[in-house]
Design an enzyme around this catalytic site. Structure first.
Site, PDB file in Angstrom:
ATOM      1  N   ASP A 447       8.335   8.330  -0.307  1.00  0.00           N
ATOM      2  CA  ASP A 447       7.655   7.555  -1.344  1.00  0.00           C
ATOM      3  C   ASP A 447       6.463   8.344  -1.900  1.00  0.00           C
ATOM      4  O   ASP A 447       6.019   9.342  -1.301  1.00  0.00           O
ATOM      5  CB  ASP A 447       7.192   6.231  -0.717  1.00  0.00           C
ATOM      6  CG  ASP A 447       6.977   5.120  -1.726  1.00  0.00           C
ATOM      7  OD1 ASP A 447       6.967   5.394  -2.933  1.00  0.00           O
ATOM      8  OD2 ASP A 447       6.789   3.959  -1.286  1.00  0.00           O
ATOM      9  N   ASP A 516      10.586  -0.983  -8.257  1.00  0.00           N
ATOM     10  CA  ASP A 516      10.072  -2.008  -7.349  1.00  0.00           C
ATOM     11  C   ASP A 516      10.380  -3.400  -7.871  1.00  0.00           C
ATOM     12  O   ASP A 516      10.109  -4.393  -7.205  1.00  0.00           O
ATOM     13  CB  ASP A 516       8.550  -1.861  -7.185  1.00  0.00           C
ATOM     14  CG  ASP A 516       8.213  -0.855  -6.098  1.00  0.00           C
ATOM     15  OD1 ASP A 516       9.117  -0.458  -5.353  1.00  0.00           O
ATOM     16  OD2 ASP A 516       7.036  -0.457  -6.004  1.00  0.00           O
TER      17      ASP A 516
HETATM   18  C1  DGJ Z   1       6.473   1.426  -2.946  1.00  0.00           C
HETATM   19  C2  DGJ Z   1       7.959   1.359  -2.815  1.00  0.00           C
HETATM   20  O1  DGJ Z   1       8.572   1.428  -4.057  1.00  0.00           O
HETATM   21  C3  DGJ Z   1       8.339   0.098  -2.059  1.00  0.00           C
HETATM   22  O2  DGJ Z   1       9.731  -0.037  -1.993  1.00  0.00           O
HETATM   23  C4  DGJ Z   1       7.731   0.160  -0.695  1.00  0.00           C
HETATM   24  O3  DGJ Z   1       8.291   1.217   0.024  1.00  0.00           O
HETATM   25  C5  DGJ Z   1       6.222   0.325  -0.800  1.00  0.00           C
HETATM   26  N1  DGJ Z   1       5.869   1.433  -1.648  1.00  0.00           N
HETATM   27  C6  DGJ Z   1       5.623   0.524   0.560  1.00  0.00           C
HETATM   28  O4  DGJ Z   1       4.299   0.788   0.514  1.00  0.00           O
END
Ligand code: DGJ
Length: 693
Positions: A447, A516
């Protein structure tokens, strides 16, 4: 037929690209379009004349790699600052080699202190041409590069072109816009250090009339995960040129004598059969040539983020894992919150060992339980980041991107580790290497949750502005080394959703967390935008609890079945009935998964344009297809006649097919011509299998 001595032809199955020297010795494009029957059919000269005293011939020349020089004011590919103060680069042709689909053209500056090698590679079966440039300092003093794009392309002259591009923001990625190209310059770019949610390094240009199935389209994409720039320029002479490559904003590169700077590659293609075909060519190429394991089926995964957020521990994850396994999930991924001090987003990033309070016996008991349930285990990391409240930052506050005497802007309470630095790379590599060596981890979600600010680099060996490029190279280096050392691991690229989706990262990442935003009606549009460039096998799509409760589970499942299906809801709260229903959908997904992930995608009706949308995946042998249709909201009183037929695509016209829910057997041609009638009420969806009989 042999090429003329100073012209070259690159042919793919159905397209061709011809280039050569004009009367003044400039390397120019002669042709980009459909493949022609004879080599002599391709134009082999192009008159570049000056016009009035205000432009020289370079203004009109269709140069393959124009450098800043002379009386031309077009957007160049290249600009350098030489040690003697000269800021022009006057390129002349030196030599060329062509072997099959590989063409190399050597250009040199007239002062002979700089050489630019242009590399072309025709990927015949995919109808794509890859290009990049290699710039070498042949002189005795350093040269500063100020712009070094990967390519410039020229479109046939005098048409009304339309640009298609993708743009968005966090949780709203991959919006597709088609807009006319008017005189002047249209720039798309990222200055954020990632390819970004805000724009994608991809373009498609057509004559204003193309659709999914018809019309000429010229398209391209850059394989780079950092700052990039796309320029579409339409001049007063009615010429349209497109350029793509590294962003020259805040860019500078000190090229020392003997050194070579290689630009990231770009891929480009031409098709006469619309945007759908342009996408399918990219999908095939990405699956076969970009992805490290493009032919491996993507597993159905469970991800804990939206269920437990930072509240992960052995008990909560075991409970979820047991339920997930019972539903047919194949890979259990524990998201954020598992590592040292990570109870919220204000602490912990950088300290990549498991939290002793949450996991007093380490990760092994959980992993063993997950494995015993028949699933692989996966983990979330955010390697490029650090919280000021972490052991790593306390030990190395100078490791972040910053200007020493200025405030450091935090976003989500975090700062960015300077991955351009070899010591930072070595530290993170060692930590993640150990994590993967000591635990049976089969999946990593990588991420990246903020963009760059205060881009300082005090200890830079060259110009600190090299940060932008060296950072991305550093990410590639660390990620590449981990991939090599741990080939059993599947990788996901995530940057707060789809902030780092590009052809560069897909050499390292097997799949992408696209957004997200998991609300399914929004997701339909996001997925459609994503599909312009990337294949469904890379499109991770989870079913969660986001969005209104009235959205049926069937609808949610169908949306996620359009890609690599995942589940992200709170399974404990789902209850036995809902879990059983989901298990049924997962089983059905597994039946069609090879077609969805490896078949040809047809966008039958646009979710970004209409509340009634459909996509179809056709197996390569055309034996089988899967059609998924969705109705979000009907503004009018529902009436079957108000809903238009859906026209399947890509079937073998001469073969006979049966379609779920439709009576009779018809030829592929008949189904494609007549279409099928499918009445869907608000928030209803359908998955139809189409099979040859
Ligand atoms: C952003 C990601 O896109 C989410 O799916 C998740 O992993 C969060 N970060 C966790 O902090």
């Amino acid at each position: 037929m042999p090429n003329l001595p100073h012209s070259w032809i690159l042919e793919t199955s159905r397209t061709a690209y011809a280039l050569g020297l004009d009367a003044d010795g400039r390397l120019v494009n002669f042709y980009w379009g459909a493949r022609l029957p004879h080599a002599t059919d391709y134009p082999a000269d192009f008159a570049s004349a000056g016009w009035a005293s205000f432009n020289d011939a370079g203004q009109l020349a269709r140069e393959e790699y124009p450098a800043e020089s002379g009386l031309k004011y077009i957007e160049p590919c290249f600009k350098a600052h030489h040690a003697d103060g000269v800021r022009d680069t006057v390129l002349r042709f030196d030599k060329a080699e062509q072997t099959g689909g590989d063409l190399t053209i050597h250009l040199v500056d007239e002062q002979e202190n700089l050489g630019i090698v242009l590399r072309y590679r025709a990927h015949a079966a995919y109808d794509l041409i890859e290009r990049w440039a290699e710039i070498t300092n042949l002189g005795e003093t350093a040269v500063t590069l100020e712009r070094a794009l990967s390519a410039q392309w020229h479109l046939p002259r005098a048409r009304d072109y339309r640009l298609s591009h993708l743009h968005g923001r966090w949780a709203d990625e991959f919006n597709l816009t088609r807009e006319p190209l008017a005189n002047g310059v249209k720039v798309l770019e990222s200055r954020r250090i990632t390819s970004s949610h805000h724009a994608s390094p991809w373009f498609a240009v057509d004559g204003g009339v193309a659709d999914e199935d018809r019309g000429e389209v010229w398209f391209g994409a850059l394989a780079w995960s950092g700052n990039w720039k796309f320029i579409a320029e339409t001049t007063d002479f009615g010429m349209t040129r497109l350029s793509l490559g590294l962003n020259d904003w805040d860019f500078s590169w000190q090229l020392n004598p003997g050194e070579t700077f290689r630009t990231p590659p770009v891929l480009s293609g031409y098709t006469a059969t619309g945007f759908g075909e342009a996408s399918r060519r990219l999908h095939d190429y990405i699956r076969d040539r970009v992805l490290p394991n493009g032919k491996a089926l993507r597993k159905v995964l469970y991800n804990s983020w939206e269920a437990t957020y930072f509240d992960v521990d052995e008990a909560s994850q075991t409970a979820l894992a047991e339920l997930a396994a019972g539903m047919g999930v194949e890979l259990f991924v524990m998201d954020d919150g598992w590592f040292h001090g990570r109870n919220h987003d204000r602490a912990g990033l950088g300290d990549w060992w498991c939290d002793a309070v949450k996991f007093p016996h380490g990760l092994t008991p959980l992993i063993e339980r997950v494995n015993a349930l028949g699933m692989d285990f996966g983990l979330w990391v955010e390697p490029e980041m650090v919280n000021p409240d972490s052991d790593l930052y306390r030990a190395h506050p100078d490791w972040v991107i910053h200007f020493p005497k200025r405030a450091r802007s935090e976003a989500r309470n975090q700062l960015i580790l300077n991955f351009a630095r070899p010591d930072v790379q070595a530290y993170i590599l060692e930590k993640l290497d150990r994590l993967l060596a000591e635990n049976n981890i089969r999946f990593i979600k990588w991420d990246m949750n903020r963009n760059a600010s205060e881009p300082g680099w005090e200890t830079a060996p060259g110009d600190p502005r090299e940060l932008w490029v060296r950072y991305t190279q550093g990410v590639y280096r660390v990620w590449g080394a981990l991939r090599e050392r741990h080939p059993q691991v599947t990788w996901q690229s995530c940057s707060g959703g789809g902030g780092r989706a590009d052809l560069g990262i897909l050499k390292l990442a097997d799949q992408v967390w696209v957004s997200d935003n998991t609300e399914p009606t929004a997701r339909l549009g996001i997925q459609e935008g994503y599909s312009q460039v990337f294949p469904a096998s890379t499109m991770e799509a989870w079913v969660t609890d986001m969005g209104p409760a009235y959205l049926p589970l069937e609808f949610r499942m169908h949306v996620s079945m359009c890609g690599a299906l995942g589940i992200g809801g709170h399974l404990v709260r789902w209850g036995a009935e809902k879990r059983a229903e989901a298990a049924g959908w997962i089983a059905r997904y597994k039946e069609v998964r090879p077609i969805v992930q490896f078949g040809d995608l047809y966008r039958l009706r646009s979710a970004q344009q209409d509340s009634f949308s459909a996509v179809q995946y056709v197996s390569k042998d055309k034996q089988e297809a899967v059609l998924l249709a969705f109705r979000t909201h009907q503004p009018l009183v529902p009436h079957p006649e108000a809903q238009p037929p859906i026209y399947p695509r890509g079937l073998d016209p001469g073969a006979n097919y049966r379609i779920d829910g439709q009576s009779g057997v018809r030829s592929g041609l008949a189904w494609m011509q007549i279409g099928i009638n499918l009445y869907l009420a608000d928030y209803q969806s359908a998955m139809l299998r189409i099979r040859q009989v």
